[in-house]
Design a protein around this motif. Structure first.
Motif, PDB file in Angstrom:
ATOM      1  N   THR A 214       0.825  -1.207   0.000  1.00 32.05           N
ATOM      2  CA  THR A 214       0.000   0.000   0.000  1.00 32.05           C
ATOM      3  C   THR A 214       0.859   1.256   0.000  1.00 32.05           C
ATOM      4  OG1 THR A 214      -0.116   0.201   2.409  1.00 32.05           O
ATOM      5  CG2 THR A 214      -1.707  -1.274   1.346  1.00 32.05           C
ATOM      6  N   GLU A 219       1.997  -3.627   4.450  1.00 35.23           N
ATOM      7  CA  GLU A 219       2.044  -4.633   3.394  1.00 35.23           C
ATOM      8  C   GLU A 219       1.207  -5.836   3.808  1.00 35.23           C
ATOM      9  OE1 GLU A 219       6.219  -5.307   3.225  1.00 35.23           O
ATOM     10  OE2 GLU A 219       6.667  -3.245   2.611  1.00 35.23           O
ATOM     11  N   LEU A 220       0.564  -6.475   2.828  1.00 31.31           N
ATOM     12  CA  LEU A 220      -0.288  -7.626   3.082  1.00 31.31           C
ATOM     13  C   LEU A 220       0.225  -8.823   2.286  1.00 31.31           C
ATOM     14  CD1 LEU A 220      -2.219  -4.870   2.792  1.00 31.31           C
ATOM     15  CD2 LEU A 220      -3.979  -6.507   3.480  1.00 31.31           C
ATOM     16  N   TYR A 221       0.454  -9.938   2.972  1.00 29.61           N
ATOM     17  CA  TYR A 221       0.951 -11.155   2.331  1.00 29.61           C
ATOM     18  C   TYR A 221      -0.032 -12.298   2.593  1.00 29.61           C
ATOM     19  CZ  TYR A 221       5.350  -8.510   2.693  1.00 29.61           C
ATOM     20  OH  TYR A 221       6.320  -7.543   2.633  1.00 29.61           O
ATOM     21  N   PRO A 222      -0.845 -12.654   1.607  1.00 30.37           N
ATOM     22  CA  PRO A 222      -1.735 -13.804   1.789  1.00 30.37           C
ATOM     23  C   PRO A 222      -0.931 -15.102   1.797  1.00 30.37           C
ATOM     24  CG  PRO A 222      -1.890 -12.969  -0.449  1.00 30.37           C
ATOM     25  CD  PRO A 222      -1.011 -12.016   0.290  1.00 30.37           C
ATOM     26  N   LEU A 228      -3.522 -14.583   6.454  1.00 31.79           N
ATOM     27  CA  LEU A 228      -3.067 -13.303   5.920  1.00 31.79           C
ATOM     28  C   LEU A 228      -2.126 -12.659   6.914  1.00 31.79           C
ATOM     29  CD1 LEU A 228      -3.211 -10.948   3.861  1.00 31.79           C
ATOM     30  CD2 LEU A 228      -5.112 -10.032   5.225  1.00 31.79           C
ATOM     31  N   TYR A 229      -0.942 -12.296   6.431  1.00 26.11           N
ATOM     32  CA  TYR A 229       0.067 -11.613   7.238  1.00 26.11           C
ATOM     33  C   TYR A 229       0.071 -10.144   6.845  1.00 26.11           C
ATOM     34  CZ  TYR A 229       4.845 -10.508   8.918  1.00 26.11           C
ATOM     35  OH  TYR A 229       5.942  -9.944   9.536  1.00 26.11           O
ATOM     36  N   VAL A 230      -0.036  -9.254   7.825  1.00 28.68           N
ATOM     37  CA  VAL A 230      -0.051  -7.805   7.575  1.00 28.68           C
ATOM     38  C   VAL A 230       1.012  -7.158   8.457  1.00 28.68           C
ATOM     39  CG1 VAL A 230      -1.464  -5.718   7.482  1.00 28.68           C
ATOM     40  CG2 VAL A 230      -2.548  -7.969   7.232  1.00 28.68           C
ATOM     41  N   LEU A 263      -3.103  -1.731  11.827  1.00 29.07           N
ATOM     42  CA  LEU A 263      -2.959  -2.804  10.846  1.00 29.07           C
ATOM     43  C   LEU A 263      -4.268  -3.580  10.680  1.00 29.07           C
ATOM     44  CD1 LEU A 263       0.574  -4.232  11.719  1.00 29.07           C
ATOM     45  CD2 LEU A 263      -0.051  -2.757   9.801  1.00 29.07           C
ATOM     46  N   ALA A 267      -6.204  -3.976   7.109  1.00 27.40           N
ATOM     47  CA  ALA A 267      -6.491  -5.293   6.552  1.00 27.40           C
ATOM     48  C   ALA A 267      -7.984  -5.499   6.343  1.00 27.40           C
ATOM     49  CB  ALA A 267      -5.938  -6.377   7.470  1.00 27.40           C
ATOM     50  N   HIS A 270      -9.365  -4.530   3.027  1.00 28.91           N
ATOM     51  CA  HIS A 270      -9.105  -5.453   1.922  1.00 28.91           C
ATOM     52  C   HIS A 270      -9.947  -6.714   2.044  1.00 28.91           C
ATOM     53  CE1 HIS A 270      -5.599  -3.541  -0.092  1.00 28.91           C
ATOM     54  NE2 HIS A 270      -5.483  -2.944   1.075  1.00 28.91           N
TER      55      HIS A 270
END
Length: 356
Positions: A214, A219-222, A228-230, A263, A267, A270
């Motif tokens: 963003t 940052e978002l890592y599915p 989901l890791y944020v 965070l 998240a 999204h």
């Protein structure tokens, strides 16, 4: 039989042990870690891997080499059935990457995702290294300036032929352990950590297999299996001045309520676009850690000037998980034979840059 002591049980230390095992199974390898394996960044990082994102810098060659090694490790783990019926061994899968507007930043051919903690633990298991959970107070040296052992907080000494320092954000401690005759000739940093970052992990969070970066920074890592890791800056810690120092014990580093709430709200925006057929997303873990710094520029990897059997890996910043395998392989080769072929030109990483 030669003995190598690795100080630090994160991905750098465990990857070094893993590749030492492949090079010389007869070598005794001992990992000394004060709290637990992967207890700091290696257990809390996002695990996003990007093959080409460092191409503009000296780190590019290391990233390319390490990206390939990640795939090799994943295939090895899959062939051994590390996790029965696991479609994604070590949490590894190819993913894309987009910015906050949805514009592409990378494709599954050059981006991937891994679970850093599972990866680090796998490397340790395959290394067959002995783990000793103790703090380190210093190093022992002979009259010729070679390191001969590692001093523990218990008062014990582990005798060895070589030492590898993989202290991450605590790499400043190495400066305290060097003989004055060596330290006075080197520019050893006194601060080896950057701002603190916070991360939260959701379950039941179904998103497309692409990382989201963003404009605001988080940052978002599915991850596989609807996690989901944020992650983002810990602004609460910055306000409190918590990033000005680093605790001795990594287990005491916890996120502020302000950062986790920010965070969560990001998240949630999204996740409203996601398929929620498996129930509402919920936070299952929140963590905080410091980015490791060292000498600036490319990471420092190799033998320390003045102490040829003392090796260091430091300063990997946000790309530690990506570059962990290549760093470990470089160090293992250097310990074993004094040379490395992991990257074509290892000079940008050599500790010679620490000379005054």
């Amino acid at each position: 039989m030669p003995t190598t002591v690795i100080v630090g049980g994160g991905i750098m230390g465990c990857a070094t042990a893993y590749y030492l095992r492949k090079l010389a199974a007869e070598r005794t390898v001992i990992i000394v870690e004060q709290c637990a394996i992967a207890c700091h960044s290696s257990g809390k990082a996002g695990g996003f891997l990007a093959k080409k994102w460092c191409d503009h810098s000296a780190v590019g060659s290391l990233a390319h080499a390490s990206f390939a090694l990640h795939k090799e490790i994943r295939e090895e783990a899959a062939s051994k059935g590390v996790v029965a019926a696991d479609e994604y061994p070590l949490g590894y899968r190819d993913i894309g990457a987009v910015d906050g507007n949805g514009d592409s930043l990378g494709t599954p051919s050059d981006c991937a995702q891994v679970d850093p903690k599972r990866l680090t633990e796998y490397l340790l298991e395959e290394s067959a290294a002995e783990v000793r959970l103790h703090g380190v107070t210093g190093l022992a040296f002979d009259k010729d300036g070679k390191v001969t052992g590692v001093k523990l907080t218990t008062g014990d000494l582990i005798a060895c032929d070589s030492v590898v320092s993989c202290l991450g954000a605590w790499s400043f401690r190495l400066r305290e352990w060097l003989p004055e005759s060596v330290g006075e000739k080197l520019k050893m940093p006194t601060r080896t950590w950057d701002e603190r970052h916070t991360a939260i992990v959701f379950e039941n969070a179904v998103m497309p297999p692409q990382a989201v970066f963003t404009a605001a920074g988080p940052e978002l890592y599915p991850r596989p299996y609807d996690q989901l890791y944020v992650c983002g800056d810990d602004k609460g810690a910055r306000k409190n001045g918590d990033s000005d120092s680093i605790p001795d014990d990594p287990l005491t580093i916890t996120p502020t309520a302000e950062s986790t709430q920010e965070l969560f709200e990001l998240a949630a925006g999204h996740l409203t676009l996601s398929d929620q057929t498996k129930g509402q997303p919920k936070v299952i873990r929140s963590t905080s850690c410091y980015l490791p710094l060292f000498a600036g520029g490319a990471p420092t990897i190799g033998p320390l000037p003045g102490v040829p059997n003392l090796f260091v890996a430091a300063g990997h910043s946000c790309w530690g998980i990506l570059n962990g395998p290549a760093t470990g392989k470089m160090l293992a080769q250097l310990v074993h034979s004094g040379t490395t072929d992991v990257v074509q030109d290892p000079k940008p990483f050599h500790p010679d840059k620490l000379r005054k």
